[in-house]
Enzyme design. Structure first.
Site, PDB file in Angstrom:
ATOM      1  N   HIS A  24     -10.012  -2.506  -1.330  1.00  0.00           N
ATOM      2  CA  HIS A  24      -8.676  -3.133  -1.928  1.00  0.00           C
ATOM      3  C   HIS A  24      -7.424  -2.524  -1.525  1.00  0.00           C
ATOM      4  O   HIS A  24      -6.250  -2.906  -1.440  1.00  0.00           O
ATOM      5  CB  HIS A  24      -9.082  -3.042  -3.458  1.00  0.00           C
ATOM      6  CG  HIS A  24      -7.954  -3.852  -4.051  1.00  0.00           C
ATOM      7  ND1 HIS A  24      -8.055  -5.100  -4.235  1.00  0.00           N
ATOM      8  CD2 HIS A  24      -7.146  -3.401  -5.279  1.00  0.00           C
ATOM      9  CE1 HIS A  24      -7.008  -5.601  -4.935  1.00  0.00           C
ATOM     10  NE2 HIS A  24      -6.561  -4.550  -5.539  1.00  0.00           N
ATOM     11  N   HIS A  28      -3.475  -4.146  -0.363  1.00  0.00           N
ATOM     12  CA  HIS A  28      -2.009  -3.857  -0.655  1.00  0.00           C
ATOM     13  C   HIS A  28      -1.176  -3.441   0.407  1.00  0.00           C
ATOM     14  O   HIS A  28      -0.053  -3.667   0.601  1.00  0.00           O
ATOM     15  CB  HIS A  28      -2.035  -2.441  -1.734  1.00  0.00           C
ATOM     16  CG  HIS A  28      -2.409  -3.164  -2.904  1.00  0.00           C
ATOM     17  ND1 HIS A  28      -1.763  -3.715  -4.128  1.00  0.00           N
ATOM     18  CD2 HIS A  28      -3.675  -3.008  -3.587  1.00  0.00           C
ATOM     19  CE1 HIS A  28      -2.205  -3.764  -5.091  1.00  0.00           C
ATOM     20  NE2 HIS A  28      -3.604  -3.482  -4.929  1.00  0.00           N
ATOM     21  N   HIS A  34      -2.507 -11.189   3.491  1.00  0.00           N
ATOM     22  CA  HIS A  34      -3.741 -11.404   2.530  1.00  0.00           C
ATOM     23  C   HIS A  34      -3.282 -12.747   1.609  1.00  0.00           C
ATOM     24  O   HIS A  34      -4.093 -13.220   0.999  1.00  0.00           O
ATOM     25  CB  HIS A  34      -3.918 -10.353   1.766  1.00  0.00           C
ATOM     26  CG  HIS A  34      -4.970  -9.337   2.261  1.00  0.00           C
ATOM     27  ND1 HIS A  34      -4.520  -8.602   3.247  1.00  0.00           N
ATOM     28  CD2 HIS A  34      -6.213  -9.293   1.647  1.00  0.00           C
ATOM     29  CE1 HIS A  34      -5.608  -7.715   3.431  1.00  0.00           C
ATOM     30  NE2 HIS A  34      -6.438  -8.326   2.735  1.00  0.00           N
TER      31      HIS A  34
END
Length: 144
Positions: A24, A28, A34
């Site tokens: 994850h 970011h 994404h």
């Protein structure tokens, strides 16, 4: 972080760690690619970002006193303009960091969940528009 050596028999001349993180984290880091809206951004993937883009001048807008009084405190254009009256206009290509001291919280206090969801300070959309008009490099805060 896993220690590999610490100036010892494993590596007498260096201190060395292996670093791992959750998948994850990459979401970011290279967030533009994404999302469908960012899928065509050149150099938008984590392995394509020029590392020099991650380093630059930085300004900190200290909102910690306000955030301590209001979990939903919002950074607004007015606050940014007041900051600039004291410190000068935010330089182009700068990182802008919103200090809230939220990072001093942990666990459930950090998430600050209520019946209607999590509550934490952050910028309002108009503040981000103003910062974008200053051609900043990026924005960060330590809240959720």
């Amino acid at each position: 972080m896993e220690e590999v050596s610490a100036y010892d028999h494993r590596g007498p001349a260096w201190k060395w760690h292996n670093i791992s993180m959750s998948e994850h984290t990459g979401t970011h880091f290279d967030a533009p690619i994404h999302w469908i809206s960012g899928r065509d951004i050149p150099n938008g993937a984590v392995d394509e970002i020029d590392p020099s883009n991650l380093v630059g001048p930085c300004v900190v807008i200290d909102c910690s006193a306000e955030a301590a009084k209001d979990d939903d405190f919002a950074l607004t254009p007015e606050i940014i303009l007041d900051w600039e009256k004291t410190h000068g206009e935010i330089p182009e290509n700068s990182w802008v960091l919103m200090r809230t001291d939220w990072s001093k919280r942990s666990g459930i206090d950090y998430l600050n969940m209520r019946d209607d969801g999590p509550h934490s300070p952050g910028p309002n959309p108009a503040a981000l528009e103003l910062l974008l008009s200053r051609n900043i490099r990026g924005f960060g805060t330590e809240t959720v």
